[in-house]
Design a protein around this motif. Structure first.
Motif, short mmCIF file in Angstrom:
data_model
loop_
_atom_site.label_atom_id
_atom_site.label_comp_id
_atom_site.label_asym_id
_atom_site.label_seq_id
_atom_site.Cartn_x
_atom_site.Cartn_y
_atom_site.Cartn_z
N ALA A 28 0.84 -1.26 0.19
CA ALA A 28 -0.07 -0.27 0.00
C ALA A 28 0.96 1.19 0.10
O ALA A 28 0.44 2.07 -0.68
CB ALA A 28 -0.84 0.00 0.95
N GLU A 29 1.93 1.07 0.92
CA GLU A 29 2.84 2.41 0.81
C GLU A 29 3.50 2.61 -0.60
O GLU A 29 3.62 3.65 -1.18
CB GLU A 29 3.91 2.37 1.96
CG GLU A 29 3.41 2.05 3.19
CD GLU A 29 4.44 1.80 4.25
OE1 GLU A 29 3.97 1.91 5.53
OE2 GLU A 29 5.49 1.04 4.01
N TYR A 30 4.10 1.56 -1.17
CA TYR A 30 4.52 1.51 -2.33
C TYR A 30 3.49 2.17 -3.43
O TYR A 30 4.15 2.95 -4.23
CB TYR A 30 5.18 0.25 -2.69
CG TYR A 30 5.74 0.21 -4.47
CD1 TYR A 30 6.99 0.68 -4.09
CD2 TYR A 30 5.00 -0.16 -5.42
CE1 TYR A 30 7.81 0.47 -5.60
CE2 TYR A 30 5.74 -0.39 -6.47
CZ TYR A 30 7.07 0.34 -6.72
OH TYR A 30 7.66 0.38 -7.92
N GLN A 31 2.31 1.63 -3.37
CA GLN A 31 1.40 2.14 -4.61
C GLN A 31 0.89 3.52 -4.58
O GLN A 31 1.03 4.28 -5.40
CB GLN A 31 0.20 1.16 -4.17
CG GLN A 31 -1.02 1.33 -5.49
CD GLN A 31 -1.94 2.51 -5.18
OE1 GLN A 31 -2.26 2.63 -4.43
NE2 GLN A 31 -2.22 2.85 -6.45
N GLN A 35 4.20 5.13 -6.79
CA GLN A 35 3.25 4.94 -8.05
C GLN A 35 2.06 6.08 -7.98
O GLN A 35 1.30 6.10 -8.88
CB GLN A 35 2.79 3.79 -8.16
CG GLN A 35 3.70 2.75 -8.41
CD GLN A 35 3.28 1.21 -8.57
OE1 GLN A 35 2.19 0.87 -7.88
NE2 GLN A 35 3.75 0.59 -9.67
N ALA A 36 2.23 7.16 -7.12
CA ALA A 36 1.42 8.22 -7.16
C ALA A 36 -0.32 7.57 -7.05
O ALA A 36 -0.99 8.35 -7.52
CB ALA A 36 1.51 9.07 -8.47
N GLY A 37 -0.35 6.73 -6.10
CA GLY A 37 -1.74 6.37 -6.04
C GLY A 37 -2.58 7.27 -4.73
O GLY A 37 -1.71 7.97 -4.53
N THR A 38 -3.60 6.58 -4.42
CA THR A 38 -4.49 7.47 -3.50
C THR A 38 -5.15 6.45 -2.86
O THR A 38 -5.89 5.64 -3.25
CB THR A 38 -5.58 8.34 -4.19
OG1 THR A 38 -4.87 9.17 -5.16
CG2 THR A 38 -6.21 9.15 -3.32
N LEU A 113 3.01 12.61 -2.17
CA LEU A 113 2.15 12.71 -0.78
C LEU A 113 0.65 12.70 -1.08
O LEU A 113 -0.21 12.26 -0.47
CB LEU A 113 2.77 13.87 -0.20
CG LEU A 113 4.28 13.80 0.15
CD1 LEU A 113 4.89 15.24 0.67
CD2 LEU A 113 4.56 12.66 1.14
N GLY A 114 0.30 13.59 -2.18
CA GLY A 114 -0.96 13.97 -2.57
C GLY A 114 -1.13 15.19 -3.37
O GLY A 114 -0.41 15.18 -4.39
N ILE A 132 -3.23 15.20 1.65
CA ILE A 132 -2.15 14.18 1.70
C ILE A 132 -2.88 12.96 2.25
O ILE A 132 -3.52 12.60 3.35
CB ILE A 132 -1.13 14.76 2.83
CG1 ILE A 132 -0.98 16.10 2.50
CG2 ILE A 132 0.17 13.86 2.94
CD1 ILE A 132 -0.17 16.66 0.98
N ASN A 133 -2.24 11.91 1.56
CA ASN A 133 -2.59 10.44 1.90
C ASN A 133 -1.80 10.00 3.38
O ASN A 133 -0.74 10.44 3.49
CB ASN A 133 -1.90 9.47 0.90
CG ASN A 133 -2.52 9.50 -0.42
OD1 ASN A 133 -3.77 9.24 -0.56
ND2 ASN A 133 -1.92 10.24 -1.35
N SER A 134 -2.62 9.50 4.07
CA SER A 134 -2.28 8.90 5.40
C SER A 134 -0.91 7.93 5.25
O SER A 134 -0.07 8.08 6.10
CB SER A 134 -3.20 8.49 6.21
OG SER A 134 -4.25 9.22 6.82
#
Length: 150
Positions: A28-31, A35-38, A113-114, A132-134
């Protein structure tokens, strides 16, 4: 907003291979970070946290935001009206969702980050919302009831 912030962070830059990041971060952290996920709204660890302290990049540990700039935006992600200091984050133009947004990345390791939104009318000193993503952050609580560090 320029591609990079005006001054660079005081910490040395962190550069790692994709394989190193994959070994060090959870899926989840890597994504999100690499990889600019959310993450989904209202699911992250810090969206509703009011603990005093410093929020650091989960990938490299660079201090990015403090609880003093955190506010309740009711959007489902942690929201801040400013970074801890100039150069702690960098800004990139993001057109990935069919609209123009400002992506926020760690100034030290270039992790996603977001996003930054402006002009939404929040009663904050900057009228900015760093959404920002937690999973991009680690909270370092303030010691002994002190207020967050500068």
């Amino acid at each position: 907003m320029s591609e990079n912030s005006a001054s660079e962070a005081q910490q040395p830059k962190v550069t790692k291979s994709d394989d190193e990041w994959k070994r060090e971060l959870s899926p989840a952290e890597y994504q999100v970070l690499r990889q600019a996920g959310t993450e989904r709204p209202y699911t992250g660890e810090y969206w509703d946290t009011h603990t005093e302290g410093v929020y650091a990049c989960r990938a490299c540990g660079a201090e990015l935001f403090t609880s003093r700039e955190k506010f309740d935006s009711h959007c489902g992600w942690p929201s801040f009206f400013a970074p801890l200091a100039e150069g702690r984050v960098r800004y990139l133009r993001d057109e990935s969702m069919g609209m123009v947004r400002v992506e926020v990345r760690c100034g030290t390791c270039d992790s996603h980050l977001g996003h930054l939104f402006e002009g939404e009318g929040y009663a904050t000193p900057t009228d900015q919302r760093f959404c920002i993503n937690s999973v991009s952050l680690s909270l370092r609580p303030a010691d002994d009831g002190e207020t967050s560090p500068q």
